[in-house]
Design an enzyme around this catalytic site. Structure first.
Site, short mmCIF file in Angstrom:
data_model
loop_
_atom_site.label_atom_id
_atom_site.label_comp_id
_atom_site.label_asym_id
_atom_site.label_seq_id
_atom_site.Cartn_x
_atom_site.Cartn_y
_atom_site.Cartn_z
N ARG A 111 0.84 -1.20 0.00
CA ARG A 111 0.00 0.00 0.00
C ARG A 111 0.88 1.24 0.00
O ARG A 111 1.73 1.42 0.86
CB ARG A 111 -0.91 0.01 1.23
N HIS A 156 -3.04 11.56 0.56
CA HIS A 156 -2.74 11.32 1.97
C HIS A 156 -2.21 12.62 2.59
O HIS A 156 -1.01 12.78 2.83
CB HIS A 156 -1.72 10.19 2.10
N ASN A 201 -7.03 9.31 2.45
CA ASN A 201 -6.71 8.71 3.74
C ASN A 201 -7.16 9.62 4.87
O ASN A 201 -6.74 10.78 4.95
CB ASN A 201 -5.20 8.48 3.85
N GLU A 202 -8.03 9.13 5.73
CA GLU A 202 -8.44 9.77 6.98
C GLU A 202 -8.89 11.23 6.81
O GLU A 202 -8.34 12.15 7.43
CB GLU A 202 -7.31 9.72 8.00
N ASN A 342 -8.41 2.51 9.75
CA ASN A 342 -7.16 2.72 10.47
C ASN A 342 -7.48 2.74 11.96
O ASN A 342 -8.08 3.68 12.47
CB ASN A 342 -6.52 4.05 10.09
N TYR A 344 -6.02 2.15 15.92
CA TYR A 344 -4.88 2.03 16.82
C TYR A 344 -5.28 1.86 18.28
O TYR A 344 -4.60 1.18 19.03
CB TYR A 344 -3.99 3.27 16.71
N GLU A 416 -4.55 0.28 8.59
CA GLU A 416 -3.44 0.63 9.48
C GLU A 416 -3.73 0.11 10.88
O GLU A 416 -4.85 0.22 11.38
CB GLU A 416 -3.21 2.14 9.57
N TRP A 465 1.00 -1.06 10.44
CA TRP A 465 1.73 0.19 10.34
C TRP A 465 3.01 0.03 11.14
O TRP A 465 2.92 -0.05 12.36
CB TRP A 465 0.88 1.35 10.88
N GLU A 472 6.70 11.03 10.83
CA GLU A 472 5.31 10.83 11.25
C GLU A 472 4.62 12.17 11.53
O GLU A 472 4.29 12.52 12.65
CB GLU A 472 5.26 9.95 12.50
N TRP A 473 4.44 12.95 10.45
CA TRP A 473 3.72 14.21 10.52
C TRP A 473 4.25 15.12 11.63
O TRP A 473 5.45 15.35 11.71
CB TRP A 473 2.22 13.95 10.63
N PHE A 481 7.09 3.45 14.36
CA PHE A 481 6.12 2.37 14.14
C PHE A 481 6.70 1.23 13.30
O PHE A 481 6.05 0.22 13.12
CB PHE A 481 4.89 2.91 13.42
#
Length: 601
Positions: A111, A156, A201-202, A342, A344, A416, A465, A472-473, A481
């Site tokens: 992906r 994304h 995405n999200e 996604n 978590y 994710e 993930w 990571e942003w 991760f």
């Protein structure tokens, strides 16, 4: 595994429908726009991993334009440690190496997402960048040559900065035209080989972080949610989501009319999906759980499955919630072949209509709900490196069950699910490599997912993930991760124990017990998945165990010195010998069993 085979993951009619047939599989994800590879947890035939564009680096190379994250990350203070994605993991120059890593893990799906500004540096106001097209073609072709199916996310979080400057990005309906144009370029250039698409995405997470909290570009917010120079946290997120949903629906309509018939293709969207539990036994907190799910998950999915926003939101927001025209509702309803989840963690939900709340949680935009990971000072689950990501495996089963019931069991992929360890003051590389807690995390969440499937949830795949530690942003490189550790100075990729564990599952696990073979490239998940190692290990004596490990080490040493698979296993075999030679604690016994199960000697 037949690396040259081009067997579709999904099989069914050319015109995708909610009932398309596809084997269930386990996958792995990465983050940052090139969702790098599909690494499936257990079987040798259907595994997956993913990445996002910031993993690429090369932020101004070969014709790529400036995007919103390029601008945002270069403002001091926006990102932890003032990190940025200029180089990131340098996947742009190392993609062949990374694809070989993916192949070595035994996966068969990958992906990744496409950098909008690498394909269209100025959106529809400029030319297509041929070197961007060539880059993604190289990735897709090299994946397929190795029997790995691409699973592509179109958008994304990143957009060309030109669109932000010209008309305000997602706050303007003009972006719908830009997004559909971008999607068309992707379908036209890659759609003859890509069978799995997700549009965005999200979108809910992005609307929250960019327009309520002001933590993502363009950094809009208003008090009490933050102290931004511009923005309205009560209105702008609703507008942005509205435009993202319509952009998705228009892109899906385009795909179904002009591209889907050329391949057995499927298209969906990906939701950020926390689960929630009531903070207290009060009925008001149970209602708060329902509102939290509506304002976070159903906000996106209700329009795409049912044609309109959730009634829970309409009841609270009234005329403040945008409305769809009859034509738009018809376009939206059913604009999904599958739902990407996604997931978590799980949080507590507290009602704010009858009790005091702070930080804007007593506002309509939050549904009058406060969410927290603590009750009476006790965490809802184990701590991780993310303040709101607690280890709560039961939440996986619950969130899948919620989606199953609310949306008539539409096919799902867990796109994710991953773990990052809590940061340590004096962190050593060896500690990061021996990531036994990541293995425990995935075993627990997979068991929870198995229960949901046993109860009838139509889950088609599971992406972990992520492949390797990356940008990571807003957390920069502070969270990890990945199954692979990346040295920030040399960018060398080093497998962690979890990579070895997953490789062992893919290569050696008893598929009769855990998975059922279903196609040349895929395995159907057996819902009797066990979290326990094979009984034979427990029945073996010390000398037998040592002999088995030594024999396997001899076999690995006969393989080429550059064999990633052998390197993985030799490190774990040495760890097993070390544990066998000492007086073990209960925790070390558990670690030993996990390592042995992963190797399946």
């Amino acid at each position: 595994m037949a690396t040259g085979a081009r067997v579709p993951l999904l099989t069914g009619p050319r015109n995708a429908s909610p009932s398309f047939a596809v084997p269930r599989r386990f996958f792995l994800c990465q983050r940052f726009k090139l969702v790098l590879a599909a690494l499936s947890a257990p079987p040798p035939s259907k595994a997956a991993i993913s990445t996002q564009s910031p993993v690429e680096g090369a932020y101004l190379e070969d014709g790529k334009g400036v995007n919103n994250w390029d601008v945002f990350t270069h403002v001091q203070g926006n990102i932890i440690n003032n990190d940025n994605g200029d180089v990131s993991d340098d996947h742009y120059h190392r993609y062949l190496e990374d694809i070989k890593i993916v192949q070595s893990l035994g996966v068969n799906a990958y992906r990744f997402s496409i950098s909008w500004a690498r394909i269209l540096p100025r959106g529809r106001f400029g030319e297509i960048n041929p070197r961007g097209i060539m880059f993604y073609n190289e990735i897709i072709d090299n994946l397929l040559l190795r029997g790995i199916q691409p699973f592509v996310t179109i958008h994304h979080h990143d957009i060309p900065q030109e669109l932000e400057d010209r008309y305000g990005g997602w706050l303007s309906p003009l972006i719908q035209k830009d997004f559909v144009y971008f999607a068309k370029i992707c379908f036209k250039n890659f759609g003859d080989r890509v069978k799995y698409w997700t549009t965005i995405n999200e979108p809910g997470l992005f609307a929250d972080m960019a327009y309520i909290r002001g933590k993502y570009p363009p950094g809009h917010c208003s008090k009490p949610f933050g102290n931004c120079s511009s923005g309205n946290s009560n209105i702008e997120p609703l507008i942005a989501m509205h435009n993202m949903l319509l952009s998705h629906a228009m892109a899906v309509d385009l795909y179904r009319k002009h591209f889907q018939m050329n391949v057995v293709g499927f298209i969906g969207i990906i939701a950020n999906a926390f689960m929630y539990e009531p903070l207290t036994d009060e009925e008001s907190d149970q209602h708060a759980v329902n509102r939290a799910l509506a304002f976070n998950l159903a906000w996106m999915l209700d329009p795409l499955v049912l044609g309109d926003y959730p009634p829970e939101m309409r009841h609270i927001l009234g005329s403040g919630l945008p409305r769809f025209s009859p034509i738009e509702r018809k376009l939206l309803e059913g604009s999904l072949d599958f739902i990407g989840i996604n997931h978590y963690s799980t949080l507590y939900a507290k009602d704010c209509t009858h009790s005091a709340c702070t930080n804007g949680e007593d506002r309509p935009i939050r549904g009058f709900v406060s969410t927290t990971g603590y009750r009476d000072g006790v965490a809802i689950g184990g701590l991780t490196g993310m303040p709101r990501f607690f280890v709560v495996p039961r939440g996986m089963e619950k969130i899948i069950d919620y989606v199953k019931k609310r949306y008539n069991n539409k096919p799902m992929f867990v796109t994710e699910n991953g773990f990052t360890p809590p940061a340590q003051q004096s962190e050593q590389v060896q500690d990061l490599l021996e990531d036994i807690n990541r293995i425990k995390f995935h075993k627990a969440y997979l068991s929870s997912l198995a229960r949901a499937i046993r109860n009838g949830a139509d889950v088609r795949g599971y992406f972990i993930w992520t492949l390797m530690d990356n940008f990571e942003w807003i957390n920069g490189y502070n969270t990890r991760f990945g199954l692979y550790y990346v040295d920030r100075q040399t960018l060398k990729r080093t497998p962690k124990l979890s990579a070895t564990w997953f490789t062992g599952l893919v290569e050696k696990w008893d598929l009769g017990e855990h998975f059922r073979g279903s196609s040349a490239l895929g395995y159907t998940m057996d819902t009797r998945v066990s979290t326990q190692p094979k009984n034979q290990w427990e029945q073996m004596g010390y000398e037998e165990k040592t002999a088995a490990v030594n024999e396997e080490m001899k076999r690995m040493n006969r393989l080429p010195v550059n064999s990633t698979y052998a390197t993985h296993r030799l490190r774990v075999l040495n760890k097993i010998l070390q544990l066998l030679s000492i007086q073990r604690t209960a925790a070390q016994d558990e670690e030993l069993q996990l390592l042995f199960a992963g190797l399946s000697l």
